[in-house]
Design a protein around this motif. Structure first.
Motif, PDB file in Angstrom:
ATOM      1  N   ALA A  99       0.812  -1.228   0.000  1.00  0.00           N
ATOM      2  CA  ALA A  99       0.000   0.000   0.000  1.00  0.00           C
ATOM      3  C   ALA A  99       0.843   1.275   0.000  1.00  0.00           C
ATOM      4  O   ALA A  99       0.292   2.375  -0.020  1.00  0.00           O
ATOM      5  N   ILE A 100       2.176   1.137  -0.001  1.00  0.00           N
ATOM      6  CA  ILE A 100       3.033   2.322  -0.028  1.00  0.00           C
ATOM      7  C   ILE A 100       2.737   3.116  -1.303  1.00  0.00           C
ATOM      8  O   ILE A 100       2.629   2.554  -2.388  1.00  0.00           O
ATOM      9  N   GLY A 101       2.612   4.424  -1.152  1.00  0.00           N
ATOM     10  CA  GLY A 101       2.238   5.277  -2.288  1.00  0.00           C
ATOM     11  C   GLY A 101       0.762   5.622  -2.280  1.00  0.00           C
ATOM     12  O   GLY A 101       0.316   6.501  -3.007  1.00  0.00           O
ATOM     13  N   THR A 102      -0.008   4.898  -1.439  1.00  0.00           N
ATOM     14  CA  THR A 102      -1.418   5.223  -1.230  1.00  0.00           C
ATOM     15  C   THR A 102      -1.576   5.733   0.206  1.00  0.00           C
ATOM     16  O   THR A 102      -0.613   5.736   0.977  1.00  0.00           O
ATOM     17  N   ILE A 103      -2.793   6.151   0.558  1.00  0.00           N
ATOM     18  CA  ILE A 103      -3.032   6.569   1.946  1.00  0.00           C
ATOM     19  C   ILE A 103      -3.703   5.452   2.741  1.00  0.00           C
ATOM     20  O   ILE A 103      -4.196   5.671   3.853  1.00  0.00           O
ATOM     21  N   GLY A 104      -3.706   4.234   2.165  1.00  0.00           N
ATOM     22  CA  GLY A 104      -4.264   3.090   2.870  1.00  0.00           C
ATOM     23  C   GLY A 104      -5.737   2.872   2.546  1.00  0.00           C
ATOM     24  O   GLY A 104      -6.263   3.395   1.562  1.00  0.00           O
ATOM     25  N   ARG A 105      -6.372   2.092   3.406  1.00  0.00           N
ATOM     26  CA  ARG A 105      -7.778   1.738   3.197  1.00  0.00           C
ATOM     27  C   ARG A 105      -8.707   2.574   4.077  1.00  0.00           C
ATOM     28  O   ARG A 105      -8.284   3.122   5.096  1.00  0.00           O
ATOM     29  N   VAL A 106      -9.960   2.635   3.682  1.00  0.00           N
ATOM     30  CA  VAL A 106     -10.978   3.333   4.468  1.00  0.00           C
ATOM     31  C   VAL A 106     -11.122   2.614   5.807  1.00  0.00           C
ATOM     32  O   VAL A 106     -11.280   1.387   5.861  1.00  0.00           O
ATOM     33  N   LEU A 107     -11.051   3.365   6.899  1.00  0.00           N
ATOM     34  CA  LEU A 107     -11.074   2.766   8.229  1.00  0.00           C
ATOM     35  C   LEU A 107     -12.492   2.390   8.647  1.00  0.00           C
ATOM     36  O   LEU A 107     -13.470   2.959   8.140  1.00  0.00           O
ATOM     37  N   PRO A 108     -12.644   1.404   9.555  1.00  0.00           N
ATOM     38  CA  PRO A 108     -13.959   0.922   9.963  1.00  0.00           C
ATOM     39  C   PRO A 108     -14.885   2.048  10.417  1.00  0.00           C
ATOM     40  O   PRO A 108     -14.477   2.943  11.166  1.00  0.00           O
ATOM     41  N   GLY A 109     -16.123   2.009   9.922  1.00  0.00           N
ATOM     42  CA  GLY A 109     -17.114   3.015  10.304  1.00  0.00           C
ATOM     43  C   GLY A 109     -17.180   4.192   9.356  1.00  0.00           C
ATOM     44  O   GLY A 109     -18.060   5.043   9.473  1.00  0.00           O
ATOM     45  N   CYS A 110     -16.235   4.269   8.400  1.00  0.00           N
ATOM     46  CA  CYS A 110     -16.197   5.383   7.448  1.00  0.00           C
ATOM     47  C   CYS A 110     -16.665   4.919   6.069  1.00  0.00           C
ATOM     48  O   CYS A 110     -16.602   3.732   5.751  1.00  0.00           O
ATOM     49  N   GLU A 111     -17.091   5.860   5.269  1.00  0.00           N
ATOM     50  CA  GLU A 111     -17.625   5.552   3.941  1.00  0.00           C
ATOM     51  C   GLU A 111     -17.114   6.604   2.959  1.00  0.00           C
ATOM     52  O   GLU A 111     -17.045   7.785   3.293  1.00  0.00           O
ATOM     53  N   ILE A 112     -16.742   6.173   1.752  1.00  0.00           N
ATOM     54  CA  ILE A 112     -16.298   7.140   0.742  1.00  0.00           C
ATOM     55  C   ILE A 112     -17.037   6.919  -0.577  1.00  0.00           C
ATOM     56  O   ILE A 112     -17.591   5.850  -0.826  1.00  0.00           O
ATOM     57  N   LYS A 113     -17.030   7.955  -1.403  1.00  0.00           N
ATOM     58  CA  LYS A 113     -17.474   7.877  -2.796  1.00  0.00           C
ATOM     59  C   LYS A 113     -16.470   8.685  -3.617  1.00  0.00           C
ATOM     60  O   LYS A 113     -15.867   9.624  -3.108  1.00  0.00           O
ATOM     61  N   ILE A 114     -16.298   8.293  -4.882  1.00  0.00           N
ATOM     62  CA  ILE A 114     -15.489   9.093  -5.791  1.00  0.00           C
ATOM     63  C   ILE A 114     -16.453   9.770  -6.766  1.00  0.00           C
ATOM     64  O   ILE A 114     -17.181   9.094  -7.486  1.00  0.00           O
ATOM     65  N   ALA A 115     -16.499  11.089  -6.773  1.00  0.00           N
ATOM     66  CA  ALA A 115     -17.425  11.834  -7.625  1.00  0.00           C
ATOM     67  C   ALA A 115     -16.987  11.765  -9.087  1.00  0.00           C
ATOM     68  O   ALA A 115     -15.889  11.308  -9.402  1.00  0.00           O
ATOM     69  N   GLU A 116     -17.836  12.249  -9.954  1.00  0.00           N
ATOM     70  CA  GLU A 116     -17.534  12.206 -11.399  1.00  0.00           C
ATOM     71  C   GLU A 116     -16.277  12.987 -11.744  1.00  0.00           C
ATOM     72  O   GLU A 116     -15.568  12.654 -12.690  1.00  0.00           O
ATOM     73  N   ASN A 117     -16.011  14.035 -10.977  1.00  0.00           N
ATOM     74  CA  ASN A 117     -14.793  14.829 -11.236  1.00  0.00           C
ATOM     75  C   ASN A 117     -13.587  14.288 -10.479  1.00  0.00           C
ATOM     76  O   ASN A 117     -12.558  14.954 -10.376  1.00  0.00           O
ATOM     77  N   ASP A 118     -13.733  13.076  -9.915  1.00  0.00           N
ATOM     78  CA  ASP A 118     -12.681  12.379  -9.144  1.00  0.00           C
ATOM     79  C   ASP A 118     -12.491  12.920  -7.724  1.00  0.00           C
ATOM     80  O   ASP A 118     -11.566  12.513  -7.024  1.00  0.00           O
ATOM     81  N   GLU A 119     -13.379  13.817  -7.273  1.00  0.00           N
ATOM     82  CA  GLU A 119     -13.246  14.317  -5.910  1.00  0.00           C
ATOM     83  C   GLU A 119     -13.623  13.233  -4.908  1.00  0.00           C
ATOM     84  O   GLU A 119     -14.591  12.499  -5.098  1.00  0.00           O
ATOM     85  N   LEU A 120     -12.837  13.135  -3.841  1.00  0.00           N
ATOM     86  CA  LEU A 120     -13.091  12.174  -2.769  1.00  0.00           C
ATOM     87  C   LEU A 120     -14.184  12.727  -1.862  1.00  0.00           C
ATOM     88  O   LEU A 120     -14.052  13.818  -1.305  1.00  0.00           O
ATOM     89  N   LEU A 121     -15.277  11.965  -1.711  1.00  0.00           N
ATOM     90  CA  LEU A 121     -16.390  12.347  -0.842  1.00  0.00           C
ATOM     91  C   LEU A 121     -16.390  11.421   0.366  1.00  0.00           C
ATOM     92  O   LEU A 121     -16.149  10.217   0.226  1.00  0.00           O
ATOM     93  N   PHE A 122     -16.681  11.965   1.539  1.00  0.00           N
ATOM     94  CA  PHE A 122     -16.474  11.204   2.777  1.00  0.00           C
ATOM     95  C   PHE A 122     -17.648  11.363   3.737  1.00  0.00           C
ATOM     96  O   PHE A 122     -18.236  12.431   3.857  1.00  0.00           O
ATOM     97  N   LYS A 123     -17.930  10.256   4.459  1.00  0.00           N
ATOM     98  CA  LYS A 123     -18.976  10.312   5.480  1.00  0.00           C
ATOM     99  C   LYS A 123     -18.588   9.420   6.653  1.00  0.00           C
ATOM    100  O   LYS A 123     -18.040   8.331   6.470  1.00  0.00           O
ATOM    101  N   SER A 124     -18.853   9.905   7.883  1.00  0.00           N
ATOM    102  CA  SER A 124     -18.619   9.100   9.091  1.00  0.00           C
ATOM    103  C   SER A 124     -19.343   9.765  10.255  1.00  0.00           C
ATOM    104  O   SER A 124     -19.878  10.867  10.132  1.00  0.00           O
ATOM    105  N   GLY A 125     -19.306   9.086  11.397  1.00  0.00           N
ATOM    106  CA  GLY A 125     -19.875   9.663  12.612  1.00  0.00           C
ATOM    107  C   GLY A 125     -19.030  10.770  13.201  1.00  0.00           C
ATOM    108  O   GLY A 125     -19.432  11.429  14.158  1.00  0.00           O
ATOM    109  N   GLY A 126     -17.850  10.979  12.626  1.00  0.00           N
ATOM    110  CA  GLY A 126     -16.936  12.006  13.135  1.00  0.00           C
ATOM    111  C   GLY A 126     -16.983  13.307  12.366  1.00  0.00           C
ATOM    112  O   GLY A 126     -16.128  14.179  12.563  1.00  0.00           O
ATOM    113  N   LEU A 127     -17.978  13.482  11.490  1.00  0.00           N
ATOM    114  CA  LEU A 127     -18.030  14.703  10.675  1.00  0.00           C
ATOM    115  C   LEU A 127     -18.399  15.932  11.497  1.00  0.00           C
ATOM    116  O   LEU A 127     -19.203  15.860  12.428  1.00  0.00           O
TER     117      LEU A 127
END
Length: 550
Positions: A352-380
């Motif tokens: 995984a070197i070169g990446t920021i790793g995997r989405v941590l438990p309890g978190c959720e992501i989406k990649i938008a059409e423009n490639d923007e990282l979208l994020f949701k969790s209980g910590g927002l």
């Protein structure tokens, strides 16, 4: 015990009942270590909270903390919560304008002022209508000393924060303009801290050195918040001069840092042993293990079970180098707006070197059409203070936070950051260029400490480079040769409109003091563009120049 509804004040009460005599905080002062047990901390928190009310402040009022990390920072933070007030942390390296902006915008009524490297900035930045509260250190003139704050007021009624209450307004470091105040409720803070403790297995045996600014969300959640939840032991450093000594005293089991410090550690090791000698010794079976242990011990990291890097991208080459000496650096990604708990390479995986790793438990992501990282969790976060427009723009229709980072997700689930939405620019050729991936490739050159690719409206992208300390004293032809080879290699991987037209070595180091870096050491691209664009806009043809040659 329902940990889902435990504020730091709940945790304070819990540990005072369970382990009153356990030393929680170690604070060096004049090279002597002061210790603070949970029972002693509780007593100080009660005194300071009562004094805040005595001084005319009320529940819901904003109280700032402007200081370098220290035991009193934790105690002041707890006292603000105990008093039912809202904390506003300010970076100790902030300039006078930023300090004044944050205090004015947040409507703070008082400010705790502690250890600072530049007292003049604080003195100029804290307006006269703000009550100044000392923290027991030599600092700017304050109306009330830390000692006085222990006993100014009569005891106040018991108060335990509710999860829906506003806990803190944390101002982002403002890489693109004035900082925005992210509103963090107890619910989000508590959720993130519980997850951090669970995922990283923190407990009462964990030891942490707190030295990255507590005004930043990483230290606020990963260290302070997680410490409240886990009863780990926290150590502080007295000054930069004594950092290595204090790190060796703490012998942390977890060590989080920023790429710049990891790079500095590497330089110091190579300077002492020599690059070729170190490479040779690490290849000799029996000697290799001894050398690794010796280096780890010299750094104070021989007990570190987790080593990590965040705040800015770290070069994969640097991670691979640390692997050679037996330290696996886990890269992590998070933001003020998600209480830092988001994505990370935990447990460490080399692939995984070169990446920021995997989405941590309890978190959720989406990649938008423009490639923007979208994020949701209980910590927002709840939104930006006094900025409804920015709050509305920050979320999509499904409640996902728009991070501003461009990303893609690999087949194994790892997330790779490929740029910033606002960083992309068009050169005079009219095609978009994403500078972040280019910068990551160029950063492999060991002569480069920091770099920034500019190009909006220019003939071709240009890389501004700050040389490493070692390279800055080397002969120019030698450095120029290396940079030319790096430029050729990088351009070989790029489309014609992306190719770097020139590398310019800058004269002045980039620092928070000259406003080129944020307090968390992120580069302010727009500041560099304003400063250099007119002088470099026509450069092209693979040239390597020093600023004095422009």
């Amino acid at each position: 015990m329902d940990v889902t509804v435990m504020s730091p004040i709940h945790w304070l009460e819990h540990w005072v009942n369970e382990t009153p005599d356990k030393v929680f905080l170690h604070q060096p002062k004049n090279r002597q270590y002061e210790t603070h047990t949970w029972a002693e901390i509780k007593q100080q928190v009660e005194g300071v909270a009562a004094s805040l009310h005595h001084l005319g402040l009320n529940k819901g009022d904003k109280v700032a903390i402007l200081a370098k990390n220290c035991a009193e920072w934790f105690i002041a933070d707890l006292a603000i919560m105990r008093a039912g007030m809202v904390s506003v942390p300010i970076y100790p390296s902030a300039n006078a304008d930023t300090i004044q902006y944050v205090l004015t915008h947040s409507e703070a009524k008082a400010a705790f002022v502690g250890k600072l490297d530049n007292q003049d900035m604080a003195d100029q930045g804290v307006p006269g209508n703000i009550i100044r509260l000392g923290m027991g250190y030599d600092t700017v003139p304050c109306q009330h000393s830390w000692e006085q704050l222990q006993s100014l007021g009569a005891p106040i009624p018991e108060y335990l924060p509710q999860m829906d209450d506003l806990m803190s307004i944390i101002y982002t470091s403002g890489s693109t303009g004035n900082p925005k105040g992210a509103m963090i409720k107890y619910q989000a803070y508590n959720w993130a801290n519980n997850k951090i403790v669970d995922v990283l297995n923190f407990d009462a045996k964990t030891r942490f050195l707190s030295y990255l600014p507590l005004a930043h969300i990483t230290e606020r959640c990963l260290v302070e918040g997680a410490a409240f939840h886990s009863n780990m032991t926290i150590y502080f450093t007295e000054s930069l001069e004594h950092f290595v000594e204090d790190l060796n005293y703490a012998k942390p089991t977890v060590f989080f840092s920023v790429p710049r410090l990891w790079s500095l550690f590497q330089k110091n090791i190579i300077d002492k042993l020599g690059h070729k000698k170190l490479e040779f010794l690490l290849k000799v079976p029996i000697v290799s293990g001894l050398i690794k242990k010796k280096i780890q011990k010299a750094l104070g990291l021989e007990h570190a079970q987790i080593a990590a890097s965040g705040s800015a991208p770290i070069s994969p080459a640097l991670i691979y180098w640390y692997q050679k000496i037996g330290i696996n650096i886990c890269e992590a990604w998070g933001m003020t707006e998600n209480c830092i708990y988001a994505i990370g390479n935990f447990p460490f995986r080399e692939e995984a070197i070169g990446t920021i790793g995997r989405v941590l438990p309890g978190c959720e992501i989406k990649i938008a059409e423009n490639d923007e990282l979208l994020f949701k969790s209980g910590g927002l976060f709840t939104g930006y203070y006094k900025n409804e427009e920015a709050t509305k723009e920050a979320f999509d229709e499904d409640g996902f936070f728009k991070t501003g980072d461009l990303a893609r997700q690999e087949a194994d689930g790892s997330v790779r950051i490929i740029g910033r939405v606002k960083d992309n620019f068009k050169t005079a050729k009219g095609k978009f260029v994403s500078p972040v991936p280019i910068e990551k490739r160029m950063a492999q050159d060991p002569h480069i400490e920091l770099l920034c690719v500019l190009g909006s409206g220019m003939a071709a992208p240009v890389a501004l480079v700050q040389l490493s300390e070692g390279a800055s004293v080397m002969p120019r032809p030698q450095v120029k040769k290396s940079l030319a080879e790096t430029l050729k290699d990088v351009n070989g991987h790029l489309e014609s409109h992306e190719k770097i037209g020139a590398v310019v070595v800058v004269d002045e180091p980039w620092t928070p003091e000259n406003d080129i870096l944020t307090p968390t050491l992120k580069i302010k691209r727009h500041v560099l563009h304003e400063k250099y664009a007119a002088r470099i806009e026509m450069l092209k043809g693979d040239v390597i120049l020093w600023e004095d040659e422009l």
